[in-house]
Design an enzyme around this catalytic site. Sequence first.
Site, short mmCIF file in Angstrom:
data_model
loop_
_atom_site.label_atom_id
_atom_site.label_comp_id
_atom_site.label_asym_id
_atom_site.label_seq_id
_atom_site.Cartn_x
_atom_site.Cartn_y
_atom_site.Cartn_z
N HIS A 308 0.85 -1.19 0.00
CA HIS A 308 0.00 0.00 0.00
C HIS A 308 0.88 1.24 0.00
O HIS A 308 1.95 1.25 0.61
CB HIS A 308 -0.91 0.03 1.24
CG HIS A 308 -2.07 0.96 1.08
ND1 HIS A 308 -1.98 2.30 1.36
CD2 HIS A 308 -3.33 0.74 0.64
CE1 HIS A 308 -3.15 2.86 1.09
NE2 HIS A 308 -3.99 1.96 0.66
N ASP A 365 -7.98 -5.16 -0.50
CA ASP A 365 -8.44 -5.99 -1.62
C ASP A 365 -8.13 -7.47 -1.47
O ASP A 365 -8.57 -8.27 -2.31
CB ASP A 365 -7.82 -5.47 -2.92
CG ASP A 365 -8.34 -4.09 -3.27
OD1 ASP A 365 -7.52 -3.16 -3.41
OD2 ASP A 365 -9.57 -3.93 -3.33
C1 SDX Z 1 -6.09 0.25 -3.17
O1 SDX Z 1 -4.25 4.71 -2.10
C2 SDX Z 1 -5.24 4.12 -1.53
O2 SDX Z 1 -5.69 4.47 -0.47
C3 SDX Z 1 -5.79 2.93 -2.33
C4 SDX Z 1 -6.83 2.08 -1.61
C5 SDX Z 1 -8.11 2.85 -1.37
O3 SDX Z 1 -8.85 2.48 -0.43
O4 SDX Z 1 -8.42 3.76 -2.17
O5 SDX Z 1 -6.34 1.61 -0.38
C6 SDX Z 1 -7.24 0.88 -2.47
O6 SDX Z 1 -5.83 0.62 -4.28
C7 SDX Z 1 -5.26 -0.77 -2.44
C8 SDX Z 1 -4.04 -1.26 -3.29
C9 SDX Z 1 -4.53 -2.30 -4.28
N1 SDX Z 1 -3.43 -2.65 -5.23
C10 SDX Z 1 -2.78 -3.83 -5.13
O7 SDX Z 1 -2.99 -4.68 -4.26
C11 SDX Z 1 -1.75 -4.04 -6.25
C12 SDX Z 1 -0.47 -4.67 -5.65
N2 SDX Z 1 0.22 -3.64 -4.86
C13 SDX Z 1 1.14 -2.79 -5.50
O8 SDX Z 1 1.31 -2.77 -6.83
C14 SDX Z 1 1.68 -1.64 -4.68
O9 SDX Z 1 1.92 -2.11 -3.42
C15 SDX Z 1 0.81 -0.41 -4.64
C16 SDX Z 1 0.43 0.03 -6.02
C17 SDX Z 1 -0.42 -0.65 -3.85
C18 SDX Z 1 1.61 0.68 -3.96
O10 SDX Z 1 2.68 0.96 -4.79
P1 SDX Z 1 3.81 2.04 -4.39
O11 SDX Z 1 3.46 2.72 -3.13
O12 SDX Z 1 4.08 2.87 -5.60
O13 SDX Z 1 5.06 1.14 -4.04
P2 SDX Z 1 6.09 0.63 -5.12
O14 SDX Z 1 5.39 0.10 -6.32
O15 SDX Z 1 7.13 1.67 -5.31
O16 SDX Z 1 6.71 -0.63 -4.32
C19 SDX Z 1 7.79 -0.44 -3.39
C20 SDX Z 1 8.58 -1.75 -3.42
C21 SDX Z 1 9.05 -2.13 -4.82
O17 SDX Z 1 10.18 -2.96 -4.67
P3 SDX Z 1 11.69 -2.25 -4.80
O18 SDX Z 1 11.68 -1.43 -6.09
O19 SDX Z 1 11.86 -1.42 -3.58
O20 SDX Z 1 12.64 -3.42 -4.89
O21 SDX Z 1 7.72 -2.83 -2.99
C22 SDX Z 1 7.55 -3.74 -4.07
C23 SDX Z 1 7.96 -3.01 -5.33
O22 SDX Z 1 8.40 -3.92 -6.33
N3 SDX Z 1 6.13 -4.11 -4.08
C24 SDX Z 1 5.67 -5.33 -4.32
C25 SDX Z 1 4.28 -5.25 -4.18
N4 SDX Z 1 3.94 -4.00 -3.87
C26 SDX Z 1 5.09 -3.30 -3.80
N5 SDX Z 1 6.31 -6.49 -4.64
C27 SDX Z 1 5.52 -7.58 -4.82
N6 SDX Z 1 4.18 -7.58 -4.69
C28 SDX Z 1 3.53 -6.44 -4.38
N7 SDX Z 1 2.19 -6.43 -4.26
#
Ligand code: SDX
Length: 432
Positions: A308, A365
């Site tokens: 998140h 989710d």
């Molecule tokens: C919602 O914003 C809100 O409030 C949203 C929400 C709402 O109520 O409105 O809460 C609803 O959208 C919840 C999120 C649903 N999405 C997912 O579940 C999709 C999977 N999660 C991600 O893609 C990610 O965690 C996000 C999009 C939710 C957040 O992304 P960020 O904050 O931009 O973080 P990032 O992509 O920069 O990740 C940081 C690190 C990275 O690794 P490094 O580059 O540091 O090596 O964490 C890793 C990412 O690769 N990472 C994951 C991951 N999520 C982040 N690795 C594997 N699986 C994941 N799910």
Amino acid sequence: MSNDFAHLHLDNTLYDLPIITGTTGERAIDIRGLLRDTGCITLDSGYMNTGSCQSQITYLDGEKGILRYRGYDIADLAENCLFIEVAYLLLTGELPTLPELEQFKYDMTKYSLVHEDMIHFFDHFPPKASPMSILSTMVGTLHDFYPEMDLDEDPYGGITTTTARLLSKTRTIAAFSYKKNMGHPLIYPRADLSYCANFLHMMFDRPNMPYEIDPVMVSALNKLLILHADHEQNCSTSTVRLVGSAGVRLYPSISAGISALWGPLHGGANAAVMRMLENINADGRDYQKYIDLAKDPNSGYRLTGFGHRVYKTYDPRATIIKKTCHDVLKTQKISDPLLDIALHLEELVSTDDYFIERNLYPNVDFYSGIIYRAMGIPTNMFTVMFALGRLPGWIAHWQEMNLDKESSRIGRPRQVYTGIPDRPFVALADRC
Ligand code: SDX
């Protein structure tokens, strides 16, 4: 609000930037005069560190896993309220009194039909049209069938007619889109049912097989919608505020928010979680294969439902949804292999350094789709369910933005240009 400053040293000049402190002590450096004073802008791709407004609607603390609507903790609201009570709270700032709630219930019944001409629209969507594209189209079109009153024409402070119409008709449109997709006759709303019971009635009742409304499912749906009702400046809410800041009316602004929610990184994640769990199940439950894929920076694969932008601990909504999941499946005597897979995946992730180091926990989710599945709602409707929940939050933010002179200025971010500098024009004949 500001009693201290941040000091910026730039080009041998010291600038004092005011600090704004929020109700619970969170602090922001006020850079509203930065460009005028320094000639510089800031750069913050994805707005990771940037506040777009000041708001009184929702507070969340990503470190402590706190979520409050208008000061009330989400657990208290989910346990004790109707969804429309929470919608009233988000929209007006206060929980309704009994008379106010009765009036709101009356309005939700009064405005639960959609114009019969709109129903013909359903006949012209492609057979497998996404319920999200249908929802976004139909909500935007409400504007043409129900001219919106300005906020000052509509008694703001209670629930405006414009708002009650949108909340109630969106629920009907969602159910109708499912019925059309199934090729079933439309089931119209009833005056004697609550918001959630009416939705399940419109979704699953059939002339040849009456649907028996199950209070356990009604209660679970009520809780899910409350937990999705708002989440401060997430992608879709920021979209509603940004589109609305151009002077766009409520219904088309919400239509834009629905489209933003559709994304698999945002509201589309609840459906993507189910597909991920089904893939793991079909793949002989080879959990480690998917965990390793998600850890591989070159795979582009994510364990959807985890991580998140704000929460760096367990999403408080996921805690409640996970418990509700267990309760619903237990009382309904449903054994869903996907719940077992989700629980085991969470257990493996919780002990894996890659996820621990990045504070990746289940978000809202991860478990919600298992409850929707138990209700009989198809996966392609899961993000529609998210939209039904988030609707009062979107409306509250659109209203707050419009009523606040500062945040109703048109949103127009700047950029750092890194393209080709000035160059002479080349006529077509001279281009090789
Ligand atoms: C919602 O914003 C809100 O409030 C949203 C929400 C709402 O109520 O409105 O809460 C609803 O959208 C919840 C999120 C649903 N999405 C997912 O579940 C999709 C999977 N999660 C991600 O893609 C990610 O965690 C996000 C999009 C939710 C957040 O992304 P960020 O904050 O931009 O973080 P990032 O992509 O920069 O990740 C940081 C690190 C990275 O690794 P490094 O580059 O540091 O090596 O964490 C890793 C990412 O690769 N990472 C994951 C991951 N999520 C982040 N690795 C594997 N699986 C994941 N799910």
